[in-house]
Write a protein that holds these residues in place. Structure first.
Motif, mmCIF file in Angstrom:
data_model
loop_
_atom_site.group_PDB
_atom_site.id
_atom_site.type_symbol
_atom_site.label_atom_id
_atom_site.label_comp_id
_atom_site.label_asym_id
_atom_site.label_seq_id
_atom_site.Cartn_x
_atom_site.Cartn_y
_atom_site.Cartn_z
ATOM 1 N N GLY A 238 1.021 -1.300 -0.123
ATOM 2 C CA GLY A 238 0.018 0.011 -0.006
ATOM 3 C C GLY A 238 0.746 1.340 -0.043
ATOM 4 N N VAL A 239 1.981 1.137 0.776
ATOM 5 C CA VAL A 239 2.638 2.453 0.795
ATOM 6 C C VAL A 239 3.355 2.681 -0.310
ATOM 7 C CG1 VAL A 239 5.010 3.553 1.933
ATOM 8 C CG2 VAL A 239 3.037 2.519 3.253
ATOM 9 N N ALA A 240 3.864 1.514 -0.972
ATOM 10 C CA ALA A 240 4.750 1.323 -2.356
ATOM 11 C C ALA A 240 3.591 2.024 -3.278
ATOM 12 C CB ALA A 240 5.269 0.171 -2.661
ATOM 13 N N SER A 241 2.426 1.503 -3.425
ATOM 14 C CA SER A 241 1.630 2.045 -4.390
ATOM 15 C C SER A 241 1.364 3.396 -4.378
ATOM 16 C CB SER A 241 0.056 1.173 -4.158
ATOM 17 O OG SER A 241 0.576 -0.230 -4.395
ATOM 18 N N GLY A 242 1.000 4.050 -3.154
ATOM 19 C CA GLY A 242 0.876 5.738 -2.971
ATOM 20 C C GLY A 242 2.110 6.336 -3.320
ATOM 21 N N ALA A 243 3.226 5.883 -2.998
ATOM 22 C CA ALA A 243 4.538 6.537 -3.479
ATOM 23 C C ALA A 243 4.784 6.542 -4.816
ATOM 24 C CB ALA A 243 5.800 6.000 -2.916
ATOM 25 N N LEU A 244 4.326 5.407 -5.658
ATOM 26 C CA LEU A 244 4.331 5.459 -7.143
ATOM 27 C C LEU A 244 3.479 6.333 -7.625
ATOM 28 C CD1 LEU A 244 5.941 3.890 -9.398
ATOM 29 C CD2 LEU A 244 4.321 2.118 -9.075
ATOM 30 N N ALA A 245 2.310 6.208 -7.237
ATOM 31 C CA ALA A 245 1.152 7.135 -7.739
ATOM 32 C C ALA A 245 1.692 8.395 -7.680
ATOM 33 C CB ALA A 245 -0.244 6.711 -6.937
#
Length: 438
Positions: free
Chosen positions: A236-243
């Motif tokens: 979830g954190v990686a997805s937010g950072a990538l977005a």
């Protein structure tokens, strides 16, 4: 007129055409992914020799596919140099291993699974790989749930031949066809990432996407795996950072990347300093204490061979040195170090750990840069799967064997196809482009 008719195609020509076809590439990809995800069940049903025969057969077919496509493949970018270096060191470790024959067998298993991943990465593009993974996991998770219902509710008996304990009526933990709850948990997280990417790319019908996410989410909960929550938070954190990076203007993207890297380092330091509080909050104290005792014992054995390690075995042979001494010391029967990094350190020493860390780090950086720069969300799949595997490696050694190793190599090759220092060789020497590009 018959004298001027075209002669029938030679048998070897028809075979080559079949091996070169898109249908064969799709069938091979589905079968290879299905086989590696089903390895625990195959071993239980067919035995070790039967499972080896399945992987070896797929390897022969994969080799034939690469051979007929040899003019289309960018050979300098066939596989990452760090992967080649890791495989070379693992093979060389047979020289100082306590059991040369067992080390060679362990290396063959490592190489065979990696080879299947390399073939898949070169005959299918990213979206096709995502679709194949989604189709396979929908089937395997569906079969797992059906078997758990039969075992835990309808028959109320464990299916010991598949490792299913029949705990569904009790709310879990369940294992499905994956053998352990932690491996099922990893499979469900990979499935959730894949199903969401399918939905975002409109690759499947919305109804099927919703069903798939519910199926994977339900089994993730029922697995009661302590690592699922950690993986979910990490992804979830990686997805937010990538977005965030993807929606940042290209001129400011480098600055945002640097800030995010600094945040990750600071968060890692804080998590380490507060590790006891975090473990108590997650109610995983006993589980972590078991791991901590095991890792401390492994470090004692590493001090005896710090540079080169004890030789590559993959999964532990409990009758071999140093594994039986470790299990004797902790009074248990561990088959792995319960941490991929500690396993590499034990078996290949600090040299092997540095190479493995470089392999994983380069894969993550390459995949992240590709996902942050390409417009399609499908490229986020490689990044998020890599993040999942690297986090899982802190709690299990799945990334060194079976499906975890397959997915890691697949992500590494996929990321390296677009971001590699060897691209300049292709520009000068290669007459054609690779079959699959990011």
């Amino acid at each position: 007129p018959h004298r001027h008719a075209l002669p029938p195609a030679a048998p070897h020509g028809r075979i080559a055409a079949l091996l070169h076809s898109a249908e064969m590439a799709r069938a091979f990809t589905l079968t290879a992914i299905g086989a590696v995800f089903s390895l625990p069940a195959l071993i239980r049903l067919l035995g070790q020799p039967g499972a080896i025969a399945v992987v070896a057969g797929l390897g022969l077919i994969g080799g034939a596919i690469l051979f007929v496509r040899r003019d289309e493949i960018s050979w300098p970018r066939l596989l990452p140099s760090t992967l080649l270096l890791f495989l070379t060191l693992a093979l060389a470790s047979s020289v100082w291993s306590t059991d040369r024959g067992r080390t060679l067998l362990g290396w063959l298993a490592l190489f065979a699974i990696a080879f299947l991943a390399v073939v898949v990465a070169h005959v299918r593009d990213t979206l096709q790989t995502v679709r194949a993974t989604g189709d396979v996991l929908r089937l395997l998770l569906g079969v797992s749930l059906a078997l758990e219902i039969l075992s835990g509710i309808l028959f109320d008996v464990p299916f010991t031949f598949l490792g299913i304990q029949g705990n569904l009526a009790l709310g879990g933990p369940v294992q499905g066809i994956f053998g352990t709850r932690n491996l099922l948990g990893l499979a469900t997280v990979i499935a959730l990432i894949t199903f969401v990417i399918e939905w975002r790319t409109s690759s499947v019908r919305p109804g099927l996407s919703i069903f798939s996410v519910i199926l994977a989410g339900s089994l993730a909960f029922l697995s009661a795996s302590p690592t699922v929550f950690v993986l979910a938070v990490g992804v979830g954190v990686a997805s937010g950072a990538l977005a965030l990076v993807r929606h940042t203007a290209p001129a400011r993207r480098g600055m945002v990347q640097a800030i995010l890297a600094g945040v990750v380092v600071v968060a890692g330091v804080i998590a380490y300093l507060l590790r006891h509080t975090i473990i108590a909050w997650m109610n995983a104290g006993s589980d972590f204490s078991t791991r901590a005792e095991l890792w401390n014992t492994i470090l004692d054995m590493v001090r005896l061979r710090p540079v080169q390690g004890w030789g590559w075995f993959g999964a532990w042979d409990r009758n071999e040195l140093p594994f039986y001494l470790i299990n004797f010391t902790v009074n248990d029967r561990h088959a792995t170090a319960l941490n991929a990094y500690f396993d590499v350190l034990l078996q290949l020493g600090w040299v092997g750990l540095l190479i493995f860390a470089g392999f994983c780090g380069i894969t993550l950086v390459r995949s992240w840069l590709v996902a942050s720069q390409r417009r399609s969300v499908v490229y986020a799949w490689t990044t998020l799967i890599t993040v999942t595997l690297l986090i899982e490696s802190m709690f299990e050694s799945f990334t060194l064997v079976g499906v975890g190793w397959f997915m890691l190599v697949l992500c590494a090759v996929r990321a390296g196809q677009s971001r590699s220092w060897r691209e300049r060789f292709d520009e000068v020497d290669a007459p054609t482009t690779p079959v699959s590009t990011l």
